[in-house]
Design a protein around this motif. Structure first.
Motif, short mmCIF file in Angstrom:
data_model
loop_
_atom_site.label_atom_id
_atom_site.label_comp_id
_atom_site.label_asym_id
_atom_site.label_seq_id
_atom_site.Cartn_x
_atom_site.Cartn_y
_atom_site.Cartn_z
N LEU A 309 31.79 68.33 38.72
CA LEU A 309 32.66 69.13 39.59
C LEU A 309 32.12 69.16 41.02
CD1 LEU A 309 33.62 72.12 37.29
CD2 LEU A 309 35.06 70.20 38.00
N ALA A 310 30.79 69.14 41.16
CA ALA A 310 30.21 69.10 42.50
C ALA A 310 30.59 67.82 43.22
CB ALA A 310 28.69 69.23 42.41
N PHE A 311 30.56 66.69 42.49
CA PHE A 311 30.99 65.43 43.10
C PHE A 311 32.48 65.48 43.45
CE2 PHE A 311 27.59 62.59 43.45
CZ PHE A 311 26.68 62.81 42.43
N ALA A 312 33.28 66.17 42.63
CA ALA A 312 34.70 66.29 42.94
C ALA A 312 34.92 67.09 44.22
CB ALA A 312 35.43 66.96 41.77
N VAL A 313 34.15 68.17 44.39
CA VAL A 313 34.26 68.96 45.62
C VAL A 313 33.86 68.11 46.82
CG1 VAL A 313 33.32 70.95 46.86
CG2 VAL A 313 33.87 71.15 44.44
N ARG A 314 32.78 67.34 46.66
CA ARG A 314 32.32 66.51 47.78
C ARG A 314 33.36 65.45 48.15
NH1 ARG A 314 26.44 63.72 47.61
NH2 ARG A 314 25.88 65.91 47.91
N GLU A 315 33.94 64.80 47.15
CA GLU A 315 34.92 63.75 47.42
C GLU A 315 36.18 64.34 48.07
OE1 GLU A 315 36.71 60.14 47.79
OE2 GLU A 315 34.62 60.60 47.29
N ALA A 316 36.62 65.50 47.59
CA ALA A 316 37.81 66.13 48.18
C ALA A 316 37.54 66.53 49.63
CB ALA A 316 38.20 67.36 47.36
N THR A 317 36.34 67.06 49.89
CA THR A 317 35.99 67.44 51.26
C THR A 317 35.94 66.22 52.17
OG1 THR A 317 34.68 69.28 50.38
CG2 THR A 317 34.29 68.63 52.67
N THR A 318 35.36 65.13 51.67
CA THR A 318 35.28 63.90 52.46
C THR A 318 36.66 63.37 52.80
OG1 THR A 318 33.17 63.34 51.41
CG2 THR A 318 34.37 61.56 52.51
N ASN A 319 37.58 63.40 51.84
CA ASN A 319 38.94 62.92 52.10
C ASN A 319 39.65 63.76 53.14
OD1 ASN A 319 38.78 60.76 50.35
ND2 ASN A 319 39.64 61.87 48.61
#
Length: 400
Positions: A309-319
């Motif tokens: 989930l942390a990687f999901a938050v990071r990817e969403a923020t990057t996008n």
């Protein structure tokens, strides 16, 4: 640093601040010029004087040029120094109105005020010392028509001074302070935004330098040792087979040790804590000018679930940072269907939908699939035409 970093667009809040500042300056000029124009119209309707008509037309032209000239007050990369042609155009109708004021005692104050308004506006784009010098010179020029009529003992001017239009007089007296103070506050806000962007850039650069230093310490040392051991093995090759074999074994062990240390370095970078990543997402999006709200009602206890989930938050923020112009973003993490659902939405879809075709979301989808999770990303018409939503779901760690 690339060209996009060098010419970074200001944050949405900073742009809004400039719009409010410019709007207030233009509004004040419009109001005061409207009052003067209405007085000119009232006198012209009573006297039908060509002189009053000339004062009215020159005043309206001066007001129109001033409103356009206000756009040059923004002193950043997107606005250059006002062109000479516009500066000349700023003064031509104002000087004409000022000259006509010598022939009209009754309207000399309003006629002379045009050069005062234009002169103060021109002074606002100059450096500090020259700014106040131009303001003082403009004040002297503005007073000349009024003083000339007073020196001749004009009864019409004396009567008009006894019943002055206080709004115009007070506005004219306070105009330099209002204009210069507004621009001073705007410049402070803009420089604060630049400092905030610079701090974020320096933080990224510092982390890159730290990683480069760590990688150099690991790989540089081991590669140097491997090169030395290979040289020794080359020297003993054919002369001492047993010693050559020992040197090759040492080379193998050194290379293995280098790989292990490199993996440890990368693993340290790739370990992501969910709580830290949520806070980091809010801070980064806020720095980028997007208001970010966190709604966290449940966090999984399973370490693997938390990291995915942390990687999901990071990817969403990057996008959001790369592909959108969002002003608002929301991150929701809650229990859902015997698991946990993460939903990240923003209101600046832009090209965010194209990010669905990139490798970032593809890699995230693989991570979620490894823990029996799912991922969906795209525009959400129910929330609005420019709303983009990324949803990730993973089952509870114990159930999995």
């Amino acid at each position: 640093m690339n060209a996009a970093d060098t010419h970074r667009a200001p944050a949405a809040g900073v742009t809004a601040t400039w719009n409010y500042t410019l709007g207030s300056i233009v509004f004040l000029f419009v109001v005061i010029d409207a009052i003067i124009a209405l007085d000119f119209l009232a006198v012209f309707s009573r006297t039908r004087s060509p002189l009053v008509l000339a004062l009215l037309l020159t005043g309206l032209l001066a007001a129109a040029v001033r409103i356009r000239y206000c756009w040059f007050l923004r002193d950043d990369e997107s606005a250059a120094t006002p062109p000479l042609g516009w500066s000349i155009a700023l003064f031509v109708p104002a000087v004409a109105s000022w000259a006509l004021a010598f022939a009209s005692p009754e309207l000399s104050i309003y006629g002379a005020a045009q050069i005062w308004f234009s002169g103060v506006l021109f002074a606002a784009v100059l450096p500090g010392a020259r700014r106040w010098g131009v303001t003082g010179l403009t004040l002297i020029l503005t007073a000349l028509p009024v003083l000339s009529h007073l020196a001749r003992g004009s009864a019409t001017l004396q009567r008009s001074i006894e019943i002055p239009d206080w709004l115009v007089l007070v506005y004219g007296a306070l105009l330099p302070f209002m204009l210069f103070t507004s621009l001073w506050l705007w410049r402070i806000i803009r420089r604060l935004d630049e400092a905030r962007a610079l701090a974020a850039t320096l933080a990224v650069t510092q982390e890159r330098l730290r990683f480069a230093a760590d990688l150099h310490d690991i790989q540089g040392h081991h590669l140097q040792v491997i090169a030395l051991q290979a040289e020794l093995a080359e020297r003993t090759l054919g002369a001492d087979a047993e010693r050559t074999a020992a040197q090759l074994a040492e080379i193998r062990l050194t290379a293995k040790h280098a790989m292990e240390e490199t993996r440890s370095l990368v693993a340290g970078l790739r370990h992501v804590d969910l709580s830290d990543e949520l806070e980091n997402a809010r801070e980064v999006l806020t720095l980028a000018g997007a208001e970010c709200a966190l709604e966290i009602t449940a966090i999984p206890a399973d370490p693997a679930s938390r990291q995915v989930l942390a990687f999901a938050v990071r990817e969403a923020t990057t996008n959001i940072l790369r592909h959108s112009t969002a002003a608002r973003a929301t991150i929701v993490l809650a229990r859902s269907r015997e698991g946990f659902a993460l939903t990240v939405t923003n209101d600046g879809a832009g090209d965010t939908a194209n990010a669905n075709e990139g490798s970032g979301l593809a890699g995230l989808r693989d991570r979620l699939a490894a823990v029996d999770g799912t991922l969906s990303a795209g525009r959400d018409a129910a929330l609005g035409p420019d709303r983009f939503e990324l949803s990730a779901w993973i089952p509870d760690g114990e159930a999995r």
